[in-house]
Design a protein around this motif. Structure first.
Motif, PDB file in Angstrom:
ATOM      1  N   ILE A 152       0.832  -1.216   0.000  1.00 39.12           N
ATOM      2  CA  ILE A 152       0.000   0.000   0.000  1.00 39.12           C
ATOM      3  C   ILE A 152       0.862   1.260   0.000  1.00 39.12           C
ATOM      4  O   ILE A 152       0.567   2.230  -0.698  1.00 39.12           O
ATOM      5  N   ILE A 164       2.029   1.788  -3.468  1.00 37.46           N
ATOM      6  CA  ILE A 164       0.906   2.173  -4.340  1.00 37.46           C
ATOM      7  C   ILE A 164       0.568   3.655  -4.137  1.00 37.46           C
ATOM      8  O   ILE A 164       0.361   4.389  -5.102  1.00 37.46           O
ATOM      9  N   LEU A 165       0.574   4.103  -2.901  1.00 35.90           N
ATOM     10  CA  LEU A 165       0.279   5.512  -2.608  1.00 35.90           C
ATOM     11  C   LEU A 165       1.414   6.402  -3.119  1.00 35.90           C
ATOM     12  O   LEU A 165       1.183   7.459  -3.700  1.00 35.90           O
ATOM     13  N   GLU A 201      -8.334   6.842  -1.755  1.00 37.27           N
ATOM     14  CA  GLU A 201      -9.166   5.712  -2.182  1.00 37.27           C
ATOM     15  C   GLU A 201      -8.893   5.349  -3.632  1.00 37.27           C
ATOM     16  O   GLU A 201      -8.775   4.185  -3.994  1.00 37.27           O
ATOM     17  N   ILE A 224      -5.622   3.542  -4.529  1.00 38.97           N
ATOM     18  CA  ILE A 224      -5.677   2.111  -4.214  1.00 38.97           C
ATOM     19  C   ILE A 224      -6.620   1.397  -5.168  1.00 38.97           C
ATOM     20  O   ILE A 224      -6.285   0.367  -5.753  1.00 38.97           O
ATOM     21  N   LYS A 225      -7.792   2.009  -5.373  1.00 44.94           N
ATOM     22  CA  LYS A 225      -8.811   1.388  -6.223  1.00 44.94           C
ATOM     23  C   LYS A 225      -8.352   1.247  -7.663  1.00 44.94           C
ATOM     24  O   LYS A 225      -8.671   0.264  -8.334  1.00 44.94           O
ATOM     25  N   HIS A 236      -5.417   0.813  -8.750  1.00 43.44           N
ATOM     26  CA  HIS A 236      -4.284  -0.085  -8.957  1.00 43.44           C
ATOM     27  C   HIS A 236      -4.797  -1.353  -9.623  1.00 43.44           C
ATOM     28  O   HIS A 236      -5.741  -1.982  -9.139  1.00 43.44           O
ATOM     29  N   PRO A 284     -11.179   0.469  -1.095  1.00 39.70           N
ATOM     30  CA  PRO A 284     -10.745   0.180   0.271  1.00 39.70           C
ATOM     31  C   PRO A 284     -11.620   0.939   1.267  1.00 39.70           C
ATOM     32  O   PRO A 284     -12.401   1.810   0.885  1.00 39.70           O
ATOM     33  N   VAL A 296      -5.796   1.244   6.471  1.00 35.07           N
ATOM     34  CA  VAL A 296      -6.378   0.975   5.156  1.00 35.07           C
ATOM     35  C   VAL A 296      -6.898  -0.451   5.212  1.00 35.07           C
ATOM     36  O   VAL A 296      -6.176  -1.362   5.627  1.00 35.07           O
ATOM     37  N   LEU A 351      -8.768  -3.652   3.189  1.00 36.18           N
ATOM     38  CA  LEU A 351      -9.054  -4.226   1.882  1.00 36.18           C
ATOM     39  C   LEU A 351      -9.970  -5.423   2.081  1.00 36.18           C
ATOM     40  O   LEU A 351      -9.843  -6.142   3.082  1.00 36.18           O
TER      41      LEU A 351
END
Ligand SMILES: *[C@@H]1O[C@H](CO)[C@@H](O)[C@H](O)[C@H]1NC(C)=O
Length: 224
Positions: free
Chosen positions: A122, A125-126, A147, A150-151, A153, A160, A172, A174
Motif C-alpha cells: 500500500i 501504491i500511494l 481511495e 488504491i482502487k 491499482h 478500500p 487501510v 481491503l
C-alpha cells in the motif's frame, strides 16, 4: 428429517461469514488513538492489524499453537504489536476475536493473512500517486485521492475502507471474497476520514503513546 434440519442449522450457525476484511495499520496515524509503546520499534510501513471475517456467527476459539519458524519470522516482521500488548497476546486476541471465525486451522489462517497482505504494498501504491509521508506533515490529501490510488491499482480494482484519527490516516482496509482465489471486493465506506485535509503522518504522536506501566495504570481506572 430432524437430523437434516439440525445439520443445516449447525452449518448455518458455526463459522459462517460473508467476506474477509484485511486491516493494515499506518503506525504513526494509528498511534494517535491507541496506546502505542513509546520506546518500541518504529515502523514506516503498513503493518497487519488483522484479517477479519465479516458478519460472522459465533465462533469457538482455541489457544494458539507454536508457529513454524518461518511463519513466526514473517509475523514478527509484518504483524507486530505496536501497543503494550506482547506479540503473542496480540495474535491470540486476533485469533480469538476474528481468526477462529474463519473456520480455518490456525496456521492456515495466519498464512492466508500474510499472503493477502503480501499481494499489495500500500505504501508503494500511494507513493506512485504522489501520496507520501513526510516530516512536517506539509502535504494533505483528499479521501478520494487515497481511495482512488488504491482502487485504480490494476491488481486491486476495488474500493478500500479508510480509517482516520483526527485527520490522520490510521488504517487501510481491503476486502476479499471467500472464493479459493480470494478476489478483491469493494469494502463498505467508512465515515471516519474527512473528505479532505487527510495527513499521512511521518512522526509518531507524543500522546497517547505509552509504556506498559502507564497502560496498566490506565486500565486500572474504571471507565466513567
Ligand atoms: C465496486 O463498485 C463499483 C461501482 O460502485 C463497480 O463498478 C465495481 O465493479 C465493483 N468492484 C468489484 C470488484 O466488485
Amino acid at each position: 428429517m430432524i437430523l437434516v434440519i439440525l445439520v443445516s442449522f449447525l452449518q448455518s450457525c458455526v463459522g459462517s461469514f460473508d467476506y474477509y476484511m484485511l486491516s493494515e495499520i499506518w503506525p504513526p496515524g494509528y498511534c494517535h488513538n491507541n496506546p502505542c509503546r513509546r520506546h518500541g520499534p518504529k515502523f514506516s510501513k503498513f503493518i497487519i492489524h488483522g484479517l477479519w471475517p465479516q458478519n460472522t456467527t459465533p465462533c469457538e476459539t482455541s489457544k494458539l499453537e507454536e508457529f513454524p519458524r518461518d511463519t513466526l519470522g514473517k509475523l514478527e516482521k509484518d504483524w507486530p504489536s505496536i501497543t503494550h500488548k506482547p506479540n503473542g497476546l496480540f495474535w491470540q486476541n486476533e485469533w480469538d476475536k476474528h481468526g477462529s471465525c474463519s473456520m480455518l486451522p490456525q496456521i492456515d489462517y495466519f498464512k492466508l493473512t500474510l499472503d493477502l497482505y503480501g499481494r499489495a504494498d500500500i505504501k508503494e501504491i500511494l507513493r506512485k500517486e504522489g501520496i507520501v509521508s513526510q516530516i512536517g506533515d506539509v502535504k494533505r490529501y483528499t479521501k478520494y485521492q487515497i481511495e482512488n490510488a488504491i482502487k485504480s491499482h490494476p491488481n486491486i480494482d476495488a474500493k478500500p475502507q479508510l480509517i482516520c484519527y483526527q485527520g490522520n490516516l490510521a488504517e487501510v482496509r481491503l476486502c476479499f471474497d471467500k472464493s479459493p482465489g480470494h478476489k478483491y471486493k469493494n469494502c463498505s465506506t467508512s465515515y471516519t476520514c474527512p473528505l479532505d485535509n487527510i495527513k499521512l503522518p511521518y512522526l509518531y504522536p507524543k500522546l497517547p503513546v505509552m509504556e506498559p506501566e502507564e497502560a496498566e495504570l490506565l486500565r486500572a481506572i474504571p471507565p466513567l
